[in-house]
Design a protein around this motif. Sequence first.
Motif, mmCIF file in Angstrom:
data_model
loop_
_atom_site.group_PDB
_atom_site.id
_atom_site.type_symbol
_atom_site.label_atom_id
_atom_site.label_comp_id
_atom_site.label_asym_id
_atom_site.label_seq_id
_atom_site.Cartn_x
_atom_site.Cartn_y
_atom_site.Cartn_z
ATOM 1 N N MET A 237 25.900 28.513 39.769
ATOM 2 C CA MET A 237 27.619 28.710 39.620
ATOM 3 C C MET A 237 27.832 29.999 38.719
ATOM 4 S SD MET A 237 30.317 26.371 37.941
ATOM 5 C CE MET A 237 29.859 26.383 36.400
ATOM 6 N N VAL A 238 27.031 30.204 37.672
ATOM 7 C CA VAL A 238 27.388 31.431 36.781
ATOM 8 C C VAL A 238 27.182 32.494 37.421
ATOM 9 C CG1 VAL A 238 26.527 32.521 34.860
ATOM 10 C CG2 VAL A 238 26.728 30.109 34.526
ATOM 11 N N GLY A 239 25.913 32.452 38.349
ATOM 12 C CA GLY A 239 25.615 33.704 38.896
ATOM 13 C C GLY A 239 26.780 34.159 40.127
ATOM 14 N N ILE A 240 27.454 33.095 40.882
ATOM 15 C CA ILE A 240 28.196 33.445 41.672
ATOM 16 C C ILE A 240 29.630 33.838 40.929
ATOM 17 C CG2 ILE A 240 30.146 32.037 43.149
ATOM 18 C CD1 ILE A 240 27.827 30.134 43.947
ATOM 19 N N TYR A 241 29.980 33.324 39.842
ATOM 20 C CA TYR A 241 31.322 33.752 39.246
ATOM 21 C C TYR A 241 31.053 35.209 38.650
ATOM 22 C CZ TYR A 241 33.755 29.660 39.201
ATOM 23 O OH TYR A 241 34.565 28.476 39.581
ATOM 24 N N ALA A 242 29.654 35.479 38.271
ATOM 25 C CA ALA A 242 29.587 37.112 37.738
ATOM 26 C C ALA A 242 29.848 37.997 39.088
ATOM 27 C CB ALA A 242 28.137 37.096 37.284
ATOM 28 N N LEU A 243 29.205 37.470 40.158
ATOM 29 C CA LEU A 243 29.370 38.158 41.472
ATOM 30 C C LEU A 243 30.886 38.385 41.732
ATOM 31 C CD1 LEU A 243 26.632 37.319 44.022
ATOM 32 C CD2 LEU A 243 27.523 39.805 43.415
ATOM 33 N N VAL A 244 31.571 37.412 41.926
ATOM 34 C CA VAL A 244 32.951 37.247 42.221
ATOM 35 C C VAL A 244 33.880 38.235 41.294
ATOM 36 C CG1 VAL A 244 34.949 35.999 42.491
ATOM 37 C CG2 VAL A 244 32.812 35.043 43.432
ATOM 38 N N TYR A 245 33.493 37.956 40.113
ATOM 39 C CA TYR A 245 34.044 38.858 38.903
ATOM 40 C C TYR A 245 34.011 40.080 39.442
ATOM 41 C CZ TYR A 245 35.836 40.624 34.690
ATOM 42 O OH TYR A 245 36.370 41.367 33.484
ATOM 43 N N PHE A 246 32.806 40.553 39.590
ATOM 44 C CA PHE A 246 32.468 42.147 39.907
ATOM 45 C C PHE A 246 33.252 42.430 41.117
ATOM 46 C CE2 PHE A 246 30.108 45.304 42.274
ATOM 47 C CZ PHE A 246 30.204 46.538 41.195
ATOM 48 N N LEU A 247 33.114 41.482 42.218
ATOM 49 C CA LEU A 247 33.806 41.917 43.346
ATOM 50 C C LEU A 247 35.318 41.871 43.247
ATOM 51 C CD1 LEU A 247 32.538 39.423 46.319
ATOM 52 C CD2 LEU A 247 32.649 41.825 46.242
ATOM 53 N N THR A 248 36.123 41.056 42.498
ATOM 54 C CA THR A 248 37.432 41.208 42.434
ATOM 55 C C THR A 248 37.781 42.047 41.462
ATOM 56 O OG1 THR A 248 37.347 39.320 40.800
ATOM 57 C CG2 THR A 248 38.083 38.695 43.073
ATOM 58 N N ASN A 249 36.999 42.554 40.395
ATOM 59 C CA ASN A 249 37.436 43.558 39.616
ATOM 60 C C ASN A 249 37.356 45.043 39.723
ATOM 61 O OD1 ASN A 249 39.218 42.215 37.623
ATOM 62 N ND2 ASN A 249 37.380 40.975 37.589
ATOM 63 N N ASN A 250 36.109 45.158 40.483
ATOM 64 C CA ASN A 250 35.429 46.561 40.381
ATOM 65 C C ASN A 250 35.371 47.022 41.865
ATOM 66 O OD1 ASN A 250 34.361 45.123 37.951
ATOM 67 N ND2 ASN A 250 34.234 47.197 37.699
ATOM 68 N N THR A 251 35.568 46.387 42.913
ATOM 69 C CA THR A 251 35.251 46.804 44.284
ATOM 70 C C THR A 251 36.444 47.176 45.084
ATOM 71 O OG1 THR A 251 35.049 44.734 45.266
ATOM 72 C CG2 THR A 251 33.050 45.758 44.476
ATOM 73 N N LYS A 252 36.610 47.797 46.207
ATOM 74 C CA LYS A 252 37.462 48.244 46.931
ATOM 75 C C LYS A 252 38.015 46.683 47.682
ATOM 76 C CE LYS A 252 38.957 50.434 51.226
ATOM 77 N NZ LYS A 252 38.539 51.354 52.250
ATOM 78 N N PHE A 253 36.956 46.018 48.183
ATOM 79 C CA PHE A 253 37.232 44.535 48.676
ATOM 80 C C PHE A 253 38.116 43.677 47.779
ATOM 81 C CE2 PHE A 253 36.198 40.152 48.615
ATOM 82 C CZ PHE A 253 36.645 39.754 49.956
ATOM 83 N N GLY A 254 37.891 43.670 46.519
ATOM 84 C CA GLY A 254 38.534 42.803 45.525
ATOM 85 C C GLY A 254 40.011 43.585 45.416
ATOM 86 N N ARG A 255 40.262 44.889 45.444
ATOM 87 C CA ARG A 255 41.447 45.367 45.390
ATOM 88 C C ARG A 255 42.242 45.021 46.458
ATOM 89 N NH1 ARG A 255 41.906 49.736 42.173
ATOM 90 N NH2 ARG A 255 40.747 49.416 40.283
ATOM 91 N N MET A 256 41.601 45.158 47.753
ATOM 92 C CA MET A 256 42.253 44.759 48.801
ATOM 93 C C MET A 256 42.761 43.128 48.892
ATOM 94 S SD MET A 256 43.187 47.396 50.386
ATOM 95 C CE MET A 256 42.416 48.691 49.256
ATOM 96 N N VAL A 257 41.817 42.531 48.340
ATOM 97 C CA VAL A 257 42.358 40.917 48.201
ATOM 98 C C VAL A 257 43.760 40.617 47.613
ATOM 99 C CG1 VAL A 257 41.761 38.584 47.434
ATOM 100 C CG2 VAL A 257 39.936 40.051 48.574
ATOM 101 N N TYR A 258 43.951 41.468 46.397
ATOM 102 C CA TYR A 258 44.832 41.366 45.579
ATOM 103 C C TYR A 258 46.157 42.176 46.285
ATOM 104 C CZ TYR A 258 42.834 39.714 41.115
ATOM 105 O OH TYR A 258 42.326 38.732 40.255
ATOM 106 N N ALA A 259 45.876 43.189 46.823
ATOM 107 C CA ALA A 259 47.000 43.698 47.550
ATOM 108 C C ALA A 259 47.491 43.030 48.702
ATOM 109 C CB ALA A 259 46.570 45.249 47.771
ATOM 110 N N ILE A 260 46.779 42.578 49.536
ATOM 111 C CA ILE A 260 47.035 41.839 50.730
ATOM 112 C C ILE A 260 48.034 40.706 50.458
ATOM 113 C CG2 ILE A 260 46.217 40.435 52.703
ATOM 114 C CD1 ILE A 260 43.970 42.644 52.973
#
Lengths: 529, 332
Positions: free
Chosen positions: B168-191
Motif C-alpha cells: 500500500m505504501v508503495g502504491i501511495y508513493a507511486l500515485v503521489y508521484f503520478l498525480t503531482n509530477n506527471t502529465k498524466f496527473g495534471r490531466m486527471v485534475y484538469a479533466i
Amino acid sequence: MSNNSLRAGGLRQSRARLQQDSKANQPILEMVGITKRFPGVLALDSVDFRLMRGEVHAIVGENGAGKSTLIKILAGAHQRDAGTVYLDGRPVSISSPADAARLGISVIYQEFTLVPAMTVAENILLSDLPVRRGGMLDKRAIVSCAKDVLDDLGVDIPVTATVRSLRVAEQQIVEIAKALSRKARIIVMDEPTAALSEMEVARLFSIIHSMVEQGVSIIYISHKLDEVFRIADTITVLRDGRRVSTTPTSLLTLTKERIVHEMVGRDLGNMFPKEEVAPGDVVLEVKNLRLPGGPSPISFSVRAGEIVGVVGLMGAGQIRLARALFGLERIAGGEVKIRGKAADLRSPLSAVHAGIGLVTENRKEEGLVLPLSVARNITLGSLDHVSTLGVVSQRKERAVVDEKVAELGIKTPSIRQLVRNLSGGNQQKVVLAKWLTVDPDVIVLCEPTRGIDVGAKVEIYRLMGLMAWQGKAILLISSEVPEVVAMSDRVLVMHSGSVVCDLPREEVSQESVMQYATGGNALGSHIVS
Amino acid sequence: MGRTSLAEIVKRFGMALMLIAIIAVVSVLNPRFFSVSNFLIIMRQVAINGTLAAGMTMVIISGGIDLSVGGNVAFAGCLAAGALRATSSPVLAILAGLAVGVAVGLVNGLFVAYPKMPPFIVTLATLALCRGLTLVYTGGRPLLVDSRVFDFLGGGFVWGIPFPVLIMVGIYALVYFLTNNTKFGRMVYAIGGNEQACRLSGINVEKFKTAVYTLSGLTAGIAAVILTARLMSAQPTAGAGYELDAIAAVILGGTSLSGGEGGITGTVIGAFIIGVLANGLNLLNVSPFYQEVAKGLVILAAVLMDKLIHTTATQVEGVPLVGERVDAHQKQ
C-alpha cells in the motif's frame, strides 16, 4: 442603427412626460450609505442610489467596481454592513432572496433560473401555480394566466412549449414574465443583452419600454455603453466601491467618453491600439468550405500577421465557421490548408495538431479549468514542451509561465493562484497565454472581449497586436462591430451562412459592415459569389 | 481575513484533526488500543481499502466514480485462485489476478470515455457483471489457495512491517508521484475540473479517462491478490461493499465528488479514519451493527463540514482581488 436610437430617444421623451403627470419624481427605492466589507476589501463604500418610479436606471462600472455587490444586497443575497434601504420611503430589511421577492424586487441574472423540462407557462407561474380544490393543478388557468402576462409584454411565445426548446432570447423573456407574474415593481437586469442579436436587443428594449409604462422600474447593468445610452434615463457610475456620478442621459454634456473616463478613472488614450504589421505568406487557406445546411461554400485566406475580422448578425454562421475550423462542427466539403498543407479537422485534437487554436466565446465553460492555478491553465495544452517521458519539470514550467505572465501583463499575486479568483480580463489573458504557449499558426478569437471591462479590453487589443507581430494568422469573430472595424486588416461579412463580402481595410466602416450584414448589398463592389 | 484563514486551516487539516481526535478518545477508553502491535493490525486492515482508495482517488478527481471495484476484487481473486490451482505457479496466478483487474478497468474506461456513458451506470453494470461471472466461475463455492508465496503476500513481514502495508505504501508513493509530477496527473485534475476546456485545448481526453479507470482496475487486481492471500482462499462474495468504503475514504480525505480537487494524501487519512474507527469500536466491544451506524455518521459529519467550509468560501467570490484574501485561497 441611428434610426433605432432616434426612436428610443422619442420614446424616452414621451415616457418623461408620462412620469410627470403620474406620481412623478417619487423615488420607489433609495439606498443610502450602503457599505459592504469583505475580508480584505471594501466592496462598497457608503454608496447612495436612488431609483425613480418608472425609470430605467443603468449602473455601469468596471469589474470589481461594486455593481454586483450592490445588486446582491438589494436582492437579499448579501447583507450590508452599514446603510439603509428605503422602499416607498419606508426603511425595509432584506435579509434573504425571499424577502426581496415579497417586496417586489426581482433580479434577472445572466444564468437563468428556469426549469428547462417544464413548459413556459409552468415556469412563469412556478412560485404560485394555480390549483383547483383538492390540490390538482389547474392546467387551463396556468395557460391563460401565463398568456396574459406575455400579452401584456406584447410578445408571442407558445406557452405550452418546454423552456428547453426556446432560444436564449425567448428564455430571457420568460424570466421577465416570471418576475412580472410575481408582481415585481423593481426588476434588475444583469447584462441582459450579452447573448442577444441586434434584433433581439430591439425587442428586449421594447419590452422594457412597455414594462416602464406599466410603472415598473428597471435597474440595468451592462458593459455595453451604446445600449446603456439607448435605453437608460439615468446612468450611475461606480468605481472602486464608490459612486462617482449619477446623470440623466438627456443631459447634452453626457458623452460616452465622459462615462468611460469616470469608470476607469483615467483617460484610456487610444481605445484600439492597432499595430501595423506587414502581412507575410498565406497561412490559413479555406477553399469552398461547406457546412452542413450552409447555402454556399466559403472561401477566404489569412496571411501571417494579419487580423481578419468576421462579422454578421447573430446566427449568420460566423460562430459555426469558427467551430468548424476547430473540428467542433462537421464539414460537408471543401478544403482547409495551413501553410500549404491540407489540415485534418475531425476533432479539436487534430485541429491543434494541424496548427489551429480557438479562443471560445465562453471562457469559463470552455476556456479555463477554474479550480486549477494560473500556471496549470497556461501549460494545459503544452505540457509536452516542459516534460520528459511524461514527468513535468517544475522548473521549466515555471520559466514558461513566468515569461507569459510578464509578456501578457497578467495581474495575479502568484502563478499558483486559482484562475477562478482572477478578474474576467485576467482570465481571458490566461486563455490567450495558454494558446501562445501551444504556439499554433492560426488563432481564432471568438468574442475575445465579451464580459470584460473597458481597461482590460484595451489590453486584449494590445495582445492581438502582439500575436500579429509574432506572425500568427488571426481570425477575429466578434459581435462588437467597433472593435472589428478598428482592429481588422480585412473584414469578412457573413449573412445567413455565406460570406457576402471581403472588405479591405480602406472600405471598412461600421456602416458598410452593417449594411452587408443585414443583407443589403447596394455598395456592391466586393461581393464574393 | 481571520475567518477565511480559519476555514482554510480546518479545510486543510480538518480530517487529520478528526483522526487524531478519534485516536485520542479510543486510547483513553481502552489503553490496549494505543500500542505498536495494534497499530500494525490497523495498518493491515487498512491496506486493502487503502489500495482501492488510491485508484478511486484518481477516478474521483477526474470527475468520475468507480462502483465496480468490489466486484472486480471478487472476480480477479477467484481467477487468481483458479489459475494457481490449474498451473501451481504463484507468479502466473498473481499475473492472472492483476490482468483481470486491469481488463475490467479497461472496459470501464472504454465505455466511459468513447460513447461518453455516465461512469455511475457503466461501473454499476460491470459491478453486476463481475459478481455474476464470479458466481458462474466458482459455482458459488470458495476456492482454497495453498502456496508459500501467497502465505507471504498475505501474512508476511518485511522489517517488521506487514507485507500488504508495504504494498500500500508503495502504491501511495507511486500515485503521489503520478498525480503531482506527471502529465498524466495534471490531466486527471484538469479533466475533472473542466472536461470541455481540456478537449478544446487539444487534449486527448478519452485516452486519459480510459487510463484512469484502467489504473483503478489495477488497484482492484492488487487488492484481490492480497485479499485472497490473506484469507488463503478466494471467496465468491469477497469485496462486498468495498467500493463504498473506498469512496468514503476518498471523500473523507477531502477530494470533491465534483472533480478537479483533492489529492492522495487526504485519502490516506480518510482510509485511516475508517480503519481506526472499526478497530477502536471493536476494542470497545461495540456490536458490528452499531459500527456501521458509526461509520455512516462519521461520513455524514465529514461531508457536512466540507460543505459548510465551501459555503463560507463562496461568499467572498466575485469580489475584487486583494493580496490577503488571495493568499488565503491558495492551495496546492
